[in-house]
Motif scaffolding. Sequence first.
Motif: not given
Lengths: 258, 780
Positions: B372, B376, B386-388, B390, B393-394, B476, B478
């Motif tokens: 991660y 980042q 940012d998509a990567y 995300r 994160m997935e 995070q 979420r």
Amino acid sequence: MWGLTLATALFSSEDISSVQWQLMDGSQLLGVGEHQLTVWDLDTGRGAAAVSSEIPCPGRAQSALTGARWNPHQCCSQVAAACDTHVRGFDLRCGQQAWTVENADAQLVRDLDFNPNKQYYLATCGDDCRVKFWDIRKPTAPLKVLVDHSHWVWRVRFNHFHDQLVLTSSSDWRVLLTSAASLSSEPYGHLLDDDDDGPAQSGAQLADGQLACCEEHEDSVYAAEWSSADPWTYASLSFDGRLVVSRVPRQVKYKILL
Amino acid sequence: MAAPGGSSDAQRRARNAALKDYYGCKASSEMADNDLYNLNSPHFNPDMYLHQLIKESSLTDLMDTEANIYKQIQSLDSEMQTLVYENYNKFISATDTIRKMKVDFKKMEDEMERLAENMTHITAFSATVSDTLQVRRDEINKLSNTHVMLKKLQFLFELPAQLKDAIDKENYKQAVEYHLQSERVLEQYGTAPDTASLQGLRAESAQSITRLVAALQDRLQDDQATPEQIRESVQLLLQLGQPAEALCSRVIAHAQRRLAGDLAQLTSQVELARAAADSDRPAELRLHLPKDVLEFVDVDCSSFLSNLSLFVTSYKELFLEPKSRCPEAASRLSDCVRSQMDSLLSAVDSRLSLESAAGGVAVLARALDRLYRRLQASAAVLPEGDAYVRAGMELIGGATERRCRQSLSQLCAHLQQSLSAVRQALVVPAPAPSSAEPPPLAEQLATFLGGLAEQIRAAVTDLKAFIQPELSFGVQARFRNTFCRQHVRETVVVGFFRHFVETCRGFCDAAGGEKTSPSVLLLLSRACRDLDTSTVHYLMNFVDDLLRIEDKSGLTPLADINSEVRAAGQQLINHFVRVQGLAVSQMLRKSVATRDWQHANEPRSVRSVMKRVVEELAMMDAQVGSVYEEGAARWEQHNSSDSSRRPYHGPGSQRQRHEWSSYAPSQVDSGLVANIQKLFSERIEIFAPVEFSKVSILTGIIKIALKTLLECVRLKTFSKFGLQQIQVDVYYLQVNLWRFIADEKLLHGLLDEVLGSAIHRCLQPALMEFSVVEALCDRG
């Protein structure tokens, strides 16, 4: 009063616990012995009876036959016997075992009955308190299991005319009238084409489930039978000698007829 | 007369304002009046002052005032004199100074005039000098221009050689500089008619440049070239005016080739891990041990990401900054990056999915953390970074979820293990049942439950490693939320309880249930009960506290789990009662069915099967008692042990017995008696659900057994001695079973019915003398 005269005497090598007329023309008689079934040919003209066949039932020595029934289909060429935890079907033409439902009951099969209108459908009941419906072409799993009784079930009977009505009697002192509409020969569910009045009809149709419970008896009920004259009447007999004659509830009757 | 409030207020305010105005004026005029009487004021009016003084003061005051004023006047006079004198002196010295200045100024004026004269002379001279130099200067200018041009020409003539030299020495940068200079020069003279020599020059330099371009292109093709070399080459090629678009694709292709190497490294690691996980593979394939997941992320992924970032940075510098050189450059870059990142993420994903449950949670957590962080860090550089992040994160979410599932299956496996352990432990002492030995059931129960709770606690504590505060992704909200709530609580803990309930239900199924030993059923039912009353509550609270789950909406409530567990426990105990009841029934059924009751001998003792039944029930009683509490029995009726016999030969039973013997010849009458009796007794549900207490459980078992006895007796026909044997047996049961059962009336009812049915089925119903029955039972 008529004077009764002995027409004929039946002889068998074993004690006979019950006999049944052949269902087609009454020309034969089925006797249930301890370990074998005996079929007699009756000659009413001469008043004579001859043993047509004796069918030994395979099984352990201690396990006696608890009951047997003529198969009403195929010109009564078959009989089925409840033996220990199994149901065995015999073909009278060759005297051999034709089919078998292994472990139809966990403890002991007490009684069985053929669906009078669907030729492969069979109901059994017994000491595991359950009533089971079988298709004898596929005897590995029951089609339906009823667990409404809280003790051994001694008798199961299909109504002769409306085979969704199933009568059971048990040693929990109850007689139950149950609907098995999903297994009956009459149309069920949405088999009928959906007309405008379809929803109204389906609402009026009989569903599966218990229809009536007769609690009049105060002892084990060992016998229950449909009237052969009126399709809506049945009788049950308990150990204490009480015979109860009951009717199918009116709304059930209307649901079936309308 | 009072005006309305609002208007009166307004009026008053207006009045106040008017008054204030007036008094304000008055005050200032008063001030002026005061000024008139003030000696030091500029408005002082001596007449009025005097007038007032005379008018207001007494004589002595006046005298004093006069003396005072006089004194003041004198002091003022003397002051004035001193001032006048001082000022006079100053004035005189000022006049002297002015006179001296006048003389000085005259002298200066003369000098200025002379200066002006000299300046005009100088101007005249300089004009003559410049006139004389004019001719020479023009000549020099011409000469210097010629010199510059000659230099340029010399450069041009030297250019081909220098270019060649630079190219041969691989000093491409120098070469390009030369070329660019020459271009400028040639452009300058482009309009001039081409001489043969210039044309030759051009051709030669063009040839060199083609060589140069080819060399640079070659370098772009070369996989060994470092990113710096690539960058330099591309820069030079751009300066040489090569099309940016083609260069774009070449650079991207080069980067893809280089990154493919890294990717191959990644996939080979994944393959190695897969091979290691597949222990069936031959040993030689497993010679290379795969790196563990932390190292994998740390070394391989990091090198890939840094290479990618490096490439993206140089690409941006080359093609996108300060302005895009090619319209498609940006989209090509993002396409390339996307495909590379996709393959990276998929490689990482497959590597993570190979991570077995055996690997520590901490290592996996740290590996995910590294991943991660790396993502980042490169997000700033990569387009759509940012998509990567995300996607990463997935990926992490997926990995943690997988991990949770693994720990759930671990828990389930452990449950199976401990169940089979319990089964074994319970089976071993079974062949030698000795009541002296302490029942292992309670002990087994404690270890079983303890192990269960311990496993769950350990699993949850392990999983907590994913939400350590030092992990970058763990903080995070979420992620934390889904992880704690959905994965750990719902999937692992609640899922495990569900699995437990399912397993318990499985034991009750007809298929698997027959093989299960009854003691396991008993133990599991007790375990369910304990779970329901305390353990579930404790564990769920533990989990909620540990993961700080406060909002419980949307989660499975504690009560649901509890009720599920409770239902499973009820099912198990019902099944236990059924199985045990059937076991005893089987004994009774056989004993009745196999005997020839019509030709029985006179009873000499209780049949051994009855003794076995009682023994069996006593064993069950001990077994159940080791796990369940006594329960509420109606003990108040008989507190001493010998009272157990009383109900049978008490007045009621005595009479009944008499009735039987007296009415026995008439079947109808005894049936009537039985019927009347039944009018007052309640219907007995044989297979009714039981409570979680020893007495209730035993009552259930005995009910099933006696009902079977009743039904079996009804199927037989008895002789006189057969009936008497039943009488003895029934009495024996009566004497021995009361201590197991909650409601003694129930026992009596059932036994009376057995005897009654036997009388019904008897050809010569004649009962034995009660004292004989008692003696026979006592002897047994």
